[in-house]
Scaffold this motif. Structure first.
Motif, PDB file in Angstrom:
ATOM      1  N   ILE A   6      11.233   5.004  -8.211  1.00 25.74           N
ATOM      2  CA  ILE A   6      10.156   4.365  -8.040  1.00 25.74           C
ATOM      3  C   ILE A   6       9.633   3.894  -6.558  1.00 25.74           C
ATOM      4  CG2 ILE A   6       8.938   2.005  -8.811  1.00 25.74           C
ATOM      5  CD1 ILE A   6      11.009   2.077 -11.148  1.00 25.74           C
ATOM      6  N   MET A   7       8.333   3.960  -6.425  1.00 19.07           N
ATOM      7  CA  MET A   7       7.779   3.664  -5.157  1.00 19.07           C
ATOM      8  C   MET A   7       6.851   2.483  -5.090  1.00 19.07           C
ATOM      9  SD  MET A   7       5.446   5.780  -2.207  1.00 19.07           S
ATOM     10  CE  MET A   7       6.872   6.730  -1.650  1.00 19.07           C
ATOM     11  N   THR A   8       6.856   1.554  -4.636  1.00 19.71           N
ATOM     12  CA  THR A   8       5.756   0.509  -4.177  1.00 19.71           C
ATOM     13  C   THR A   8       5.021   0.579  -2.880  1.00 19.71           C
ATOM     14  OG1 THR A   8       4.927  -1.713  -4.783  1.00 19.71           O
ATOM     15  CG2 THR A   8       7.379  -1.256  -3.912  1.00 19.71           C
ATOM     16  N   TRP A   9       3.976   0.539  -2.589  1.00 19.31           N
ATOM     17  CA  TRP A   9       3.223   0.696  -1.150  1.00 19.31           C
ATOM     18  C   TRP A   9       1.786   0.150  -1.132  1.00 19.31           C
ATOM     19  CZ3 TRP A   9       2.103   5.974   1.277  1.00 19.31           C
ATOM     20  CH2 TRP A   9       2.119   5.905   2.667  1.00 19.31           C
ATOM     21  N   ASN A  10       1.625  -0.710  -0.283  1.00 19.96           N
ATOM     22  CA  ASN A  10       0.099  -1.263   0.016  1.00 19.96           C
ATOM     23  C   ASN A  10      -0.323  -0.318   0.926  1.00 19.96           C
ATOM     24  OD1 ASN A  10      -1.913  -2.344   1.008  1.00 19.96           O
ATOM     25  ND2 ASN A  10      -1.224  -4.386   0.685  1.00 19.96           N
ATOM     26  N   THR A  11      -1.275   0.540   0.542  1.00 23.73           N
ATOM     27  CA  THR A  11      -1.578   1.893   1.338  1.00 23.73           C
ATOM     28  C   THR A  11      -2.741   1.246   2.361  1.00 23.73           C
ATOM     29  OG1 THR A  11      -3.232   2.119  -0.304  1.00 23.73           O
ATOM     30  CG2 THR A  11      -1.227   3.242  -0.780  1.00 23.73           C
TER      31      THR A  11
END
Length: 230
Positions: A6-11
């Motif tokens: 799983i990845m979470t990222w504010n791009t």
């Protein structure tokens, strides 16, 4: 037993410009996402994905390109459309058959997305919390979220400069935050505002939570972790 990546990222891709700088940023983000999704059972939660341009009110060129690069024959891109003119949104993206959308009346906004992992009882919610005067209310509402994993940009944290530090520290008592590192760097100011909350019963199955500070195409760093799922 299978492993979920799983990845979470504010791009920070909500920019209006279609200049070469903006295009290069998108390409860099795309490469990171593609690399993550090469892993089996991988899911990405991405914040600040543009939907409509507030200059033309047409579909944003970045979102159009994203759909071309991750075509629906191979990928599911899940998001909430709450307004035909919404500017940006949080999305979940994975290869076909890994995630499905979940309707959550408390969090059916363009800034939040909830998915089910395959046909299991594992629900994951990706958020981009309201900021400023609305952050406190948003954080408090998270206690109504029934997902086992809640992750994303909380716009708050357990650090001295956080306006809603006390509120942040009192939410989601049935969960544990497994990421409290520096995740954002802007104007010389480092802040830990991106987090991963995991239900207590799931903690022993989570591992390898990493803030990827080597990836600098956004003012936020991506966070990745793994879940061993039976």
């Amino acid at each position: 037993m299978e492993k979920i990546y799983i990845m979470t990222w504010n791009t920070e891709l909500h920019v209006e410009s279609t200049s070469s700088v903006s295009n290069e940023k998108y390409k860099a983000v795309k490469e990171v996402v593609e690399r993550h999704l090469e892993q089996k059972n991988a899911v990405c939660f991405l914040q600040e994905i543009p939907y409509k341009s507030n200059e033309t009110w047409e579909e944003h060129t970045i979102f159009s390109t994203l759909k071309e690069d991750f075509p629906e024959e191979q990928y599911d891109i899940i998001f909430h459309l709450t307004s035909k003119n919404q500017i940006m949104m949080t999305i979940a993206i994975a290869r076909k058959g890994i995630i499905s959308p979940v309707e959550d009346g408390n969090f059916s906004t363009n800034r939040t997305v909830t998915v089910r992992y395959k046909n299991t009882d594992l629900f994951i919610t990706g958020i981009h919390a309201d900021n400023g005067k609305d952050n406190k209310t948003y954080l408090t509402r998270l206690d109504q979220c029934g997902s086992a994993v809640i992750l994303g940009d909380f716009n708050a944290g357990d650090y001295q400069e956080s306006e809603n530090r006390d509120v942040f520290n009192s939410i989601l008592k049935g969960h544990r935050c497994i990421c409290s590192e520096i995740t954002r760097w802007r104007s010389g100011r480092p802040t830990p505002i991106d987090h991963v909350f995991v239900a207590n019963y799931l903690l022993s199955k989570c591992s390898r939570c990493v803030v990827h500070k080597e990836i600098t195409c956004s003012d936020h760093y991506p966070i990745t972790f793994e879940i061993d799922w039976e």
